[in-house]
Design an enzyme around this catalytic site. Structure first.
Site, short mmCIF file in Angstrom:
data_model
loop_
_atom_site.label_atom_id
_atom_site.label_comp_id
_atom_site.label_asym_id
_atom_site.label_seq_id
_atom_site.Cartn_x
_atom_site.Cartn_y
_atom_site.Cartn_z
N GLU A 38 0.81 -1.22 0.00
CA GLU A 38 0.00 0.00 0.00
C GLU A 38 0.84 1.27 0.00
OE1 GLU A 38 -3.65 0.11 1.98
OE2 GLU A 38 -3.51 -1.94 2.73
N ASP A 39 0.34 2.26 -0.71
CA ASP A 39 0.77 3.66 -0.57
C ASP A 39 2.26 3.89 -0.83
OD1 ASP A 39 -1.83 3.67 0.30
OD2 ASP A 39 -1.47 4.76 2.14
N CYS A 77 -6.80 4.12 -2.62
CA CYS A 77 -6.94 2.67 -2.67
C CYS A 77 -8.30 2.15 -3.16
CB CYS A 77 -6.62 2.06 -1.31
SG CYS A 77 -7.61 2.70 0.06
N ASP A 239 -0.23 -0.14 -4.69
CA ASP A 239 -1.62 0.15 -5.09
C ASP A 239 -1.85 1.57 -5.57
OD1 ASP A 239 -1.58 1.43 -2.62
OD2 ASP A 239 -3.43 0.52 -1.89
N HIS A 240 -0.87 2.45 -5.44
CA HIS A 240 -0.86 3.80 -6.04
C HIS A 240 0.40 4.48 -5.53
CE1 HIS A 240 -2.31 5.15 -2.12
NE2 HIS A 240 -3.36 4.35 -2.25
#
Length: 628
Positions: A38-39, A77, A239-240
């Site tokens: 994530e992130d 997300c 995810d980004h």
């Protein structure tokens, strides 16, 4: 043997032969392992980042293929993961807003359904966060204990996802913290203040990426211990973009570019693309909307035509797309409407709400020390132009050259030397919005009101329901260019389509105050428009353009719409306007204090918390006024 008897025997054996062939094919199909974190963006050693410490993913990249132009399509997300699960752009399904919810399109199954029907054991450990409805039996198992090791038959091919939370935005601001990277050497981008607190956040961000890398390494070690590495296609992706402010939630390249590494064992070399070289890199444009069709292609299934992406690996590989597309909708409690496109060299950004800054007050983002310090320095007038841009209204158009300006600081949208590039990308973007029937031209409450319990995707494709071409034209002209002729404004303010009325009001708000004066009598009437979103937009404009009595009347209407016991979407929209008005709306504060902190009839639990955050910020003193 007589010919007819031979033919009859062959016909009788055909089903058995077919079954045997399909069984062999199933046994030879690859396992597929997705390791997602994530992130964080491509801030890893394998992408040339010398400050990063990511030995496990670096090792995977030394055996696999690194994608240098990969996007998440959304910089946050929930809509990004909705893109992954569906193979559809969320603006096409009405799910572009953070933590929103809509029924899934009829007959368009999420990718695990295809894999399970093909004989795969499918597990998810454990995050879902989809804005679309999904079947209750979507996964064989979706939990913290989900694992390929749980399948009853060890010969069954598996698809498994493991999500690493270690790099999530929340982790980079935890204190106390055991440091790995020295803050003194942290790479602070020029749009952030170069202050100790900012360097600490950046260093801790890199620490969290190291932790995500370690989590990936643990899964890879499990795969090796099971003797499955050479039977498994492995994806590692984030995810980004980074969880730092100005990255996450930002629909530019820095908010959407992800790390993506894919390893395909030699056993499945026939599923590689022509640009696949072990230890190599590719410039092919790849985004999350491509992942579902690629999965199907890897297991030999031709992706259905309704999927909006392109398979970049497998038996049904397609030519590389010319463009990638991204979007930003509501970010938690703050509405926005931004669309982006890139060809890998340039990024074009279209802001349909140029009255709003990129740095709206999202409560969750303000928990990060960098965000607070950055904002405080902006309030004090201590930032340079590049640093202040985040907190100021956005230009309608932005254009960045990623080759010469990878940090996206120098906006070339008004540079005569780049007119052709801007026009080419702008044209591609609008063609995409039309082709995908982008629902962003409807305010969020309008989507729910018009589609009802029907999938917005299906509703928008019914004849006469959604004239996306007209609305894109109206919104485009409304938010870019000179004032519309008075007769055109009058006609559009009385249009049968509430979205046309809405965008015409947005147009008046962007023009010189004198442009709206002739329309003030009409604005008074629109306070009672049947569309709450139109009435709220009219009230906002009347506060700024009307007389003292008009302002009092408009505030009264805003206060009524802000009541969360009536309409959740109207309450959120009205509270956003009240918040942006700052001290002008202070007469409403006693009324707001009587309201419950949550909508009493939420459309879905995923919408919870937004009313509370807006009321909290309004009643705490509203710190987002622009500096003198």
């Amino acid at each position: 043997m007589p010919l007819l008897r031979l033919i009859a025997l062959c016909c009788a054996l055909a089903p058995l032969l077919a079954t045997a062939a399909s069984t062999t094919t199933a046994a030879d199909r690859p396992n597929i392992l997705w390791l997602t974190s994530e992130d964080h963006g491509p801030d890893m050693g394998c992408y040339g980042d010398d400050y990063a410490t990511t030995p496990h993913v670096d090792a995977l990249a030394s055996r696999g293929l690194r994608y240098d132009h990969a996007w998440s399509n959304a910089p946050v997300c929930a809509p990004a993961r909705t893109t992954l699960i569906s193979g559809l752009y969320p603006p096409s399904t009405g799910t572009q807003h953070m933590r929103s919810f809509a029924p899934a399109p009829a007959g368009k199954a999420p990718y695990p359904t295809f894999l399970r029907e093909a004989g795969y054991y499918c597990t998810n450990n454990e995050k879902t966060d989809y804005n679309l409805s999904t079947p209750a039996d979507l996964w064989d198992e979706s939990s913290r204990s989900a694992h390929w090791r749980n399948r009853a038959d060890p010969s069954q091919p598996f698809f498994a996802i493991f999500n690493a939370f270690q790099s999530h935005e929340s982790q980079l601001r935890k204190r106390p913290h055991e440091a790995i990277h020295d803050p003194a050497h942290a790479p602070v981008p020029p749009y952030h203040p170069n202050a100790p607190a900012v360097r600490q956040d950046w260093a801790q961000y890199y620490d969290s990426v190291t932790a995500a890398d370690a989590a990936a390494g643990a899964r890879l070690a499990e795969l090796a211990a099971d003797g499955l590495t050479e039977d498994t296609i492995i994806f590692y992706y984030s995810d980004h973009g980074a969880g730092m402010p100005g990255h996450k939630r930002n629909p530019n390249n820095r908010g959407q570019q992800i790390a993506l590494v894919v390893y395909i064992p030699e056993k499945f070399a026939h599923l590689r693309s022509a640009d696949y070289t072990p230890g190599g890199a590719t410039d092919r444009l790849v985004s999350f909307v491509d992942f579902a069709p690629t999965l199907l292609s890897l297991i030999g299934i031709k992706p259905p035509e309704w999927m909006q992406g392109h398979a970049f690996l497998g038996e049904h590989l397609t030519p590389a797309p010319e463009f990638m597309f991204g979007f930003r909708g509501r970010m938690d409690e703050r509405t926005d409407f931004v669309r982006t496109v890139t060809d890998g060299h340039y990024v074009y950004v279209r802001n349909f709400r140029p009255d709003l800054p990129a740095g709206q007050h999202v409560a969750y983002q303000f928990q990060t020390p960098t965000t607070r310090l950055w904002f405080e320095q902006w309030q004090a007038g201590e930032l340079n132009a590049a640093q202040a841009a985040f907190w100021e209204p956005t230009p309608p158009e932005e254009l960045y050259d990623l080759h010469t300006d990878p940090l996206e600081i120098h906006n070339l949208a008004n540079d005569p030397a780049h007119v052709a590039t801007k026009d080419r990308l702008s044209s591609a973007l609008f063609q995409h919005l039309i082709a995908t029937r982008d629902l962003g031209f409807l305010p969020e409450g309008e989507i729910k009101c018009r589609a009802g319990d029907t999938s917005p995707y299906d509703w928008a494709r019914e004849s006469g329901h959604y004239d996306v071409h007209r609305l894109a034209t109206v919104a485009g002209r409304a938010t870019l260019g000179p004032p519309l002729p008075t007769a055109v404004v009058e006609r559009q303010l009385q249009d049968n389509d509430s979205a046309v009325r809405y965008w015409t009001l947005r147009h008046l708000g962007l023009q010189h105050p004198s442009v709206a004066y002739d329309h003030v009598p009409h604005l008074r009437n629109m306070l009672d428009d049947p569309s709450p979103e139109v009435a709220i937009a009219a009230a906002e404009l009347l506060v700024h353009r009307g007389n003292r009595n008009d302002r009092a009347l408009a505030l009264e209407h805003l206060g009524a719409f802000a009541d969360p016991t009536h309409d959740h979407f109207a309450a959120v929209s009205a509270l956003q306007v009240i918040d942006q008005l700052g001290p002008i709306a202070s007469p409403l504060h006693p009324l707001l204090k009587t309201y419950p902190r949550e909508s009493t009839d939420l459309p879905h639990p995923r919408y919870g918390g937004y009313v509370d955050r807006l009321l909290e910020h309004i009643l705490a003193g509203n710190e987002t006024e622009q500096p003198e």
